[in-house]
Enzyme design. Structure first.
Site, short mmCIF file in Angstrom:
data_model
loop_
_atom_site.label_atom_id
_atom_site.label_comp_id
_atom_site.label_asym_id
_atom_site.label_seq_id
_atom_site.Cartn_x
_atom_site.Cartn_y
_atom_site.Cartn_z
CD1 TRP A 55 -2.63 1.60 0.24
CD2 TRP A 55 -2.79 1.26 2.42
NE1 TRP A 55 -3.60 2.42 0.69
CE2 TRP A 55 -3.64 2.14 1.91
CE3 TRP A 55 -2.79 0.72 4.02
CZ2 TRP A 55 -4.72 2.70 2.91
CZ3 TRP A 55 -3.65 1.23 4.70
CH2 TRP A 55 -4.61 2.06 4.19
CG HIS A 107 11.19 -5.98 4.16
ND1 HIS A 107 9.89 -5.11 4.23
CD2 HIS A 107 10.60 -7.00 3.45
CE1 HIS A 107 8.97 -5.61 3.67
NE2 HIS A 107 9.56 -6.82 3.00
CE1 TYR A 196 -2.71 -2.21 6.15
CE2 TYR A 196 -4.33 -1.75 7.73
CZ TYR A 196 -3.78 -2.50 6.48
OH TYR A 196 -4.59 -3.09 5.74
NE ARG A 266 -5.00 -11.70 5.52
CZ ARG A 266 -6.00 -11.95 6.81
NH1 ARG A 266 -7.10 -12.46 6.94
NH2 ARG A 266 -5.69 -10.62 7.73
P1 A3P Z 1 -4.06 -8.43 5.62
O1 A3P Z 1 -3.14 -9.83 5.60
O2 A3P Z 1 -4.27 -8.15 7.21
O3 A3P Z 1 -5.05 -8.48 5.03
P2 A3P Z 1 2.74 -6.04 2.94
O4 A3P Z 1 2.29 -5.31 1.89
O5 A3P Z 1 3.56 -5.27 3.98
O6 A3P Z 1 3.05 -7.41 2.68
O7 A3P Z 1 1.31 -6.15 3.91
C1 A3P Z 1 0.29 -6.85 3.41
C2 A3P Z 1 -1.08 -6.51 4.37
O8 A3P Z 1 -1.33 -5.27 3.84
C3 A3P Z 1 -2.11 -7.29 4.09
O9 A3P Z 1 -2.96 -7.43 5.19
C4 A3P Z 1 -2.71 -6.90 2.93
O10 A3P Z 1 -4.31 -7.32 2.86
C5 A3P Z 1 -2.80 -5.30 3.29
N1 A3P Z 1 -3.06 -4.51 1.93
C6 A3P Z 1 -2.40 -4.72 0.88
N2 A3P Z 1 -2.86 -3.54 0.06
C7 A3P Z 1 -3.62 -2.78 0.80
C8 A3P Z 1 -3.96 -1.62 0.39
N3 A3P Z 1 -4.20 -0.86 -0.80
N4 A3P Z 1 -4.89 -1.01 1.56
C9 A3P Z 1 -4.84 -1.61 2.69
N5 A3P Z 1 -4.23 -2.57 3.05
C10 A3P Z 1 -3.70 -3.09 2.22
#
Ligand code: A3P
Length: 302
Positions: A55, A107, A196, A266
């Site tokens: 995001w 990271h 977040y 997710r």
């Molecule tokens: P969840 O598993 O709780 O749904 P990263 O990008 O650091 O790997 O994190 C992934 C998490 O961010 C996942 O959380 C995912 O669904 C969520 N995510 C991905 N894109 C997003 C967006 N555009 N807005 C909000 N949450 C997002």
């Protein structure tokens, strides 16, 4: 920890207190320390896995490039967010040719970054953190999806235990957060610290802060034309997760690490972790969090 333990994929080793995969994260860290040439204009998005990396990448890319692309044919409609900016641990060897300002991602914990990034040349960082309960559950489900078929899924109890002990890629989580939090207090002009949960609650407010920090403040005219809201909409979970490119692409981090991009989307909700954890687990992780963050001024919800 051997393969099969420690979140199943590659085994994890502890390097200067941080859990890393030797063939990717540790190798990447060594490359960053020995070969990466930072520029003072670099903007580095720093995150712990599962805190909102995808995001943040989309939002930052869209904010910085908003005058270059129209929303109808924006690159984010056809390119996955992870493809929009280089990931330092993947040892990208073409960075010298990139025009400034470069948008990068990592990271790596703040405390392991070379001085050239944090003191001398001093890049700017945008960090995003998230409630540890949601990070843990998101990570557990993600790792089980990536699991090689021959390995049994990891139980939530085991994942919880490992996470609480700090054993997680780039963990302990709390140390990762505190490293960037302290840096953001000491040098707020260099480190923007986001949550977040705040981004979910007031995305337009946070995106405006992001624009300001990045040196691309939104003008009154842009605000009144709804440019901020367009960016928020473009990068929303609903929009990105439904794009064909995000559903069907694979992300190749190395010859061994290939991830279906759809796994980065997710639910995208705040507080979902609690629906998986027992009351006891919630109590324990909240206690660890309060203890670790004591006196720091940083808090997470209950
Ligand atoms: P969840 O598993 O709780 O749904 P990263 O990008 O650091 O790997 O994190 C992934 C998490 O961010 C996942 O959380 C995912 O669904 C969520 N995510 C991905 N894109 C997003 C967006 N555009 N807005 C909000 N949450 C997002």
């Amino acid at each position: 920890l051997p393969r099969g333990k420690g979140w199943m994929t590659e085994h994890l080793v502890q390097y200067q207190g941080v859990w890393l995969t030797p063939n990717f994260a540790l190798k990447g860290l060594m490359w960053v320390q020995d070969h990466f040439k930072p520029r003072s204009t670099d903007i580095c998005l720093a995150t712990f896995p599962k805190t909102g990396t995808t995001w943040l990448k989309a939002l930052t890319f869209a904010t910085v490039n908003r005058t270059r692309y129209g929303f109808a044919d924006h690159p984010l409609l056809t390119t996955v967010p992870h493809g929009c900016l280089p990931f330092l641990e993947a040892c990208p060897n073409d960075l010298d040719g990139f025009p400034s300002p470069r948008l990068l991602s990592t990271h790596i914990p703040y405390t392991l970054l070379p001085n050239s990034m944090t003191v001398n040349q001093s890049c700017r960082f945008v960090y995003i953190c998230r409630d540890p309960k949601d990070v843990l559950v998101s990570k557990w489900l993600f790792m089980n999806k990536l699991r090689p078929k021959e390995l049994a899924p990891i139980s939530l109890e085991e994942a919880f235990e490992l996470f609480c002990q700090g054993i997680s890629h780039y963990g302990p989580y709390w140390d990762h957060v505190l490293g960037y939090w302290k840096a953001s207090l000491e040098t707020p002009e260099k480190v923007l610290f986001l949550k977040y949960e705040e981004l979910k609650e007031e995305p337009s407010v946070v995106v405006k802060r992001l624009g300001e920090f990045l040196g691309h403040p939104f003008s009154l005219e842009e605000v009144s034309k709804g440019v901020v809201e367009e960016i928020v909409k473009l990068c929303s979970f609903e929009n990105l997760s439904n794009l064909e490119v995000n559903k069907s692409s694979v992300l190749k981090l190395s010859t061994q690490i290939i991830i279906d991009n759809r796994h980065f989307f997710r639910k995208g909700k705040v507080g979902d972790g609690k629906s998986y954890l027992t009351d006891e687990m919630i109590k324990r992780i909240n206690e660890i969090t309060s203890e670790k963050l004591l006196g720091s001024g940083l808090v997470f919800g209950s």
